[in-house]
Design a protein around this motif. Structure first.
Motif, PDB file in Angstrom:
ATOM      1  N   LEU A 197       4.126   2.352   8.418  1.00  0.00           N
ATOM      2  CA  LEU A 197       4.215   3.931   7.755  1.00  0.00           C
ATOM      3  C   LEU A 197       2.889   4.050   7.832  1.00  0.00           C
ATOM      4  N   THR A 198       1.942   3.318   7.407  1.00  0.00           N
ATOM      5  CA  THR A 198       0.287   3.862   7.010  1.00  0.00           C
ATOM      6  C   THR A 198      -0.220   3.933   8.305  1.00  0.00           C
ATOM      7  N   LEU A 199       0.081   3.016   9.305  1.00  0.00           N
ATOM      8  CA  LEU A 199      -0.404   3.017  10.676  1.00  0.00           C
ATOM      9  C   LEU A 199      -0.185   4.257  11.402  1.00  0.00           C
ATOM     10  N   GLU A 200       1.043   4.670  11.133  1.00  0.00           N
ATOM     11  CA  GLU A 200       1.665   5.919  11.849  1.00  0.00           C
ATOM     12  C   GLU A 200       0.617   7.063  11.219  1.00  0.00           C
ATOM     13  N   LEU A 201       0.605   7.168  10.006  1.00  0.00           N
ATOM     14  CA  LEU A 201      -0.013   8.179   8.991  1.00  0.00           C
ATOM     15  C   LEU A 201      -1.547   8.216   9.730  1.00  0.00           C
ATOM     16  N   LEU A 202      -2.163   7.088   9.708  1.00  0.00           N
ATOM     17  CA  LEU A 202      -3.677   7.152  10.252  1.00  0.00           C
ATOM     18  C   LEU A 202      -3.827   7.400  11.656  1.00  0.00           C
ATOM     19  N   GLU A 203      -2.776   7.230  12.581  1.00  0.00           N
ATOM     20  CA  GLU A 203      -2.857   7.875  13.927  1.00  0.00           C
ATOM     21  C   GLU A 203      -2.800   9.404  13.951  1.00  0.00           C
ATOM     22  N   GLU A 204      -2.428  10.014  12.873  1.00  0.00           N
ATOM     23  CA  GLU A 204      -2.457  11.537  12.837  1.00  0.00           C
ATOM     24  C   GLU A 204      -3.474  11.938  11.944  1.00  0.00           C
ATOM     25  N   THR A 205      -4.041  11.260  10.926  1.00  0.00           N
ATOM     26  CA  THR A 205      -5.052  11.877  10.124  1.00  0.00           C
ATOM     27  C   THR A 205      -6.401  11.485  10.505  1.00  0.00           C
ATOM     28  N   GLY A 206      -6.401  10.326  11.196  1.00  0.00           N
ATOM     29  CA  GLY A 206      -7.730   9.664  11.425  1.00  0.00           C
ATOM     30  C   GLY A 206      -8.122   8.521  10.409  1.00  0.00           C
ATOM     31  N   PRO A 207      -9.302   8.252  10.491  1.00  0.00           N
ATOM     32  CA  PRO A 207      -9.658   7.065   9.337  1.00  0.00           C
ATOM     33  C   PRO A 207      -9.581   7.725   7.643  1.00  0.00           C
ATOM     34  N   LEU A 208      -8.854   6.676   6.904  1.00  0.00           N
ATOM     35  CA  LEU A 208      -8.898   7.238   5.527  1.00  0.00           C
ATOM     36  C   LEU A 208      -9.455   6.261   4.753  1.00  0.00           C
ATOM     37  N   ALA A 209     -10.358   7.118   3.680  1.00  0.00           N
ATOM     38  CA  ALA A 209     -11.128   6.152   2.687  1.00  0.00           C
ATOM     39  C   ALA A 209      -9.967   5.738   1.679  1.00  0.00           C
ATOM     40  N   VAL A 210      -9.537   4.625   1.298  1.00  0.00           N
ATOM     41  CA  VAL A 210      -8.430   4.124   0.659  1.00  0.00           C
ATOM     42  C   VAL A 210      -9.001   2.895  -0.281  1.00  0.00           C
ATOM     43  N   SER A 211      -8.651   2.867  -1.322  1.00  0.00           N
ATOM     44  CA  SER A 211      -8.832   2.129  -2.487  1.00  0.00           C
ATOM     45  C   SER A 211      -7.675   1.650  -3.162  1.00  0.00           C
ATOM     46  N   SER A 212      -7.674   0.550  -3.961  1.00  0.00           N
ATOM     47  CA  SER A 212      -6.574   0.076  -4.599  1.00  0.00           C
ATOM     48  C   SER A 212      -6.001   1.395  -5.705  1.00  0.00           C
ATOM     49  N   ALA A 213      -4.663   1.549  -5.680  1.00  0.00           N
ATOM     50  CA  ALA A 213      -4.211   2.588  -6.443  1.00  0.00           C
ATOM     51  C   ALA A 213      -4.208   2.139  -7.972  1.00  0.00           C
ATOM     52  N   ASN A 214      -4.947   2.163  -8.522  1.00  0.00           N
ATOM     53  CA  ASN A 214      -5.161   2.003  -9.803  1.00  0.00           C
ATOM     54  C   ASN A 214      -6.444   2.492 -10.817  1.00  0.00           C
ATOM     55  N   ARG A 215      -6.469   2.604 -11.887  1.00  0.00           N
ATOM     56  CA  ARG A 215      -7.555   2.924 -12.692  1.00  0.00           C
ATOM     57  C   ARG A 215      -8.585   1.641 -12.788  1.00  0.00           C
ATOM     58  N   THR A 216      -9.889   2.046 -12.830  1.00  0.00           N
ATOM     59  CA  THR A 216     -11.024   0.823 -12.602  1.00  0.00           C
ATOM     60  C   THR A 216     -10.698   0.048 -13.799  1.00  0.00           C
ATOM     61  N   GLY A 217     -10.614  -1.264 -13.597  1.00  0.00           N
ATOM     62  CA  GLY A 217     -10.394  -2.300 -14.509  1.00  0.00           C
ATOM     63  C   GLY A 217      -8.963  -2.685 -14.958  1.00  0.00           C
ATOM     64  N   MET A 218      -8.026  -1.890 -14.152  1.00  0.00           N
ATOM     65  CA  MET A 218      -6.600  -2.423 -14.143  1.00  0.00           C
ATOM     66  C   MET A 218      -6.341  -2.939 -13.083  1.00  0.00           C
ATOM     67  N   PRO A 219      -4.923  -3.779 -13.268  1.00  0.00           N
ATOM     68  CA  PRO A 219      -4.510  -4.451 -11.797  1.00  0.00           C
ATOM     69  C   PRO A 219      -4.087  -3.376 -10.898  1.00  0.00           C
ATOM     70  N   ALA A 220      -4.436  -3.751  -9.581  1.00  0.00           N
ATOM     71  CA  ALA A 220      -4.007  -2.935  -8.620  1.00  0.00           C
ATOM     72  C   ALA A 220      -2.519  -2.949  -8.475  1.00  0.00           C
ATOM     73  N   ALA A 221      -2.126  -1.607  -8.242  1.00  0.00           N
ATOM     74  CA  ALA A 221      -0.545  -1.279  -8.114  1.00  0.00           C
ATOM     75  C   ALA A 221       0.338  -2.128  -7.178  1.00  0.00           C
ATOM     76  N   VAL A 222       1.265  -2.753  -7.243  1.00  0.00           N
ATOM     77  CA  VAL A 222       2.061  -3.183  -6.483  1.00  0.00           C
ATOM     78  C   VAL A 222       3.652  -2.590  -6.243  1.00  0.00           C
ATOM     79  N   SER A 223       3.408  -1.442  -6.772  1.00  0.00           N
ATOM     80  CA  SER A 223       4.701  -0.619  -6.821  1.00  0.00           C
ATOM     81  C   SER A 223       4.334   0.756  -7.050  1.00  0.00           C
ATOM     82  N   ILE A 224       5.180   1.699  -6.737  1.00  0.00           N
ATOM     83  CA  ILE A 224       4.551   3.079  -6.886  1.00  0.00           C
ATOM     84  C   ILE A 224       4.843   3.493  -8.131  1.00  0.00           C
TER      85      ILE A 224
END
Length: 246
Positions: A128-155
């Motif tokens: 899914l993400t590779l297909e999105l990247l093909e259309e948007t170009g390179p994306l700056a992507v960091s772990s989906a969390n507030r700094t200091g909190m565990p990275a999200a493994v679910s939406i």
């Protein structure tokens, strides 16, 4: 509240990816799945969007995000040089859980933060993400969390932490790995006096697997090897420090 699209449902997948593309084009933020943990994404060439990503996470320019790419061709466009050993790493571990830090292409007009002339790049093993990247170009992507909190493994974890700072949430179910990518610093392979690949963070790819590809180019193992970590500490992408990212 910002919409969540369950991309396991074909009808929501089409609508969600369309709205995600539109949000990226407007300079807004999107949470998307990767094979490691969920990521918060912005157009890598939109400095305001990248700053919005940093602000959403609660951190500053000294902690710039890595960049996700759809393939090796994009890697070559973003970095100053791809040494043979990095080609070997890419062949062995991409798409997958390996982030590679290299000197950035100096002609690029972008601002990811205080990168010290480097960029951390990864090709995720998530269709899914590779297909999105093909259309948007390179994306700056960091772990989906507030700094200091565990990275999200679910939406739901991502939405609880990031709320309406994100325009669109793409849900693909629980993350495959649940902990972050391995990050290696290969900058000294580009004109360095002592070429050596350093492990900045151990994650899904072990040192033993790296050594099978790199041999003596990989730094010596530490006396006590660290276990794969959940991405909760997020320092800079500079070659003398660990880098954040999914």
């Amino acid at each position: 509240m910002s919409p969540v699209y369950d991309c396991r449902d074909e009808s929501q997948l089409l609508s969600g990816t369309r709205h995600a593309r539109q949000a990226i084009g407007r300079g807004e933020l999107v949470v998307l799945p990767t094979d490691t943990v969920y990521g918060i994404a912005a157009d890598a060439f939109n400095a305001r969007a990248v700053m919005g990503l940093l602000e959403a996470k609660g951190r500053g320019r000294q902690q710039p995000p890595p960049v996700l790419v759809p393939g090796v061709g994009t890697l070559r466009a973003l970095v100053a040089e791809v040494p043979p050993a990095v080609d070997d790493l890419v062949h062995a571990f991409w798409p997958g859980g390996l982030t590679i830090v290299l000197p950035a292409q100096p002609s690029l007009s972008w601002d990811l933060g205080d990168t010290h002339g480097t960029v951390a790049v990864r090709m995720p093993a998530q269709n899914l993400t590779l297909e999105l990247l093909e259309e948007t170009g390179p994306l700056a992507v960091s772990s989906a969390n507030r700094t200091g909190m565990p990275a999200a493994v679910s939406i739901d974890e991502a939405r609880d932490m990031l709320g309406d700072s994100v325009a669109v949430y793409l849900d693909a179910g629980p993350s495959q790995w649940g902990y972050a990518s391995t990050i290696v610093d290969a900058t000294t392979l580009v004109g360095g006096a002592e070429p050596r690949v350093r492990v900045l963070r151990e994650g899904t790819i072990s040192r033993d697997r790296l050594r099978e590809v790199l041999g003596d180019l990989l730094e010596p193992d530490p006396e006590t090897a660290s276990a794969p970590e959940v991405a909760s500490s997020e320092p800079t992408v500079a070659p003398d420090a660990e880098a954040p990212g999914p």
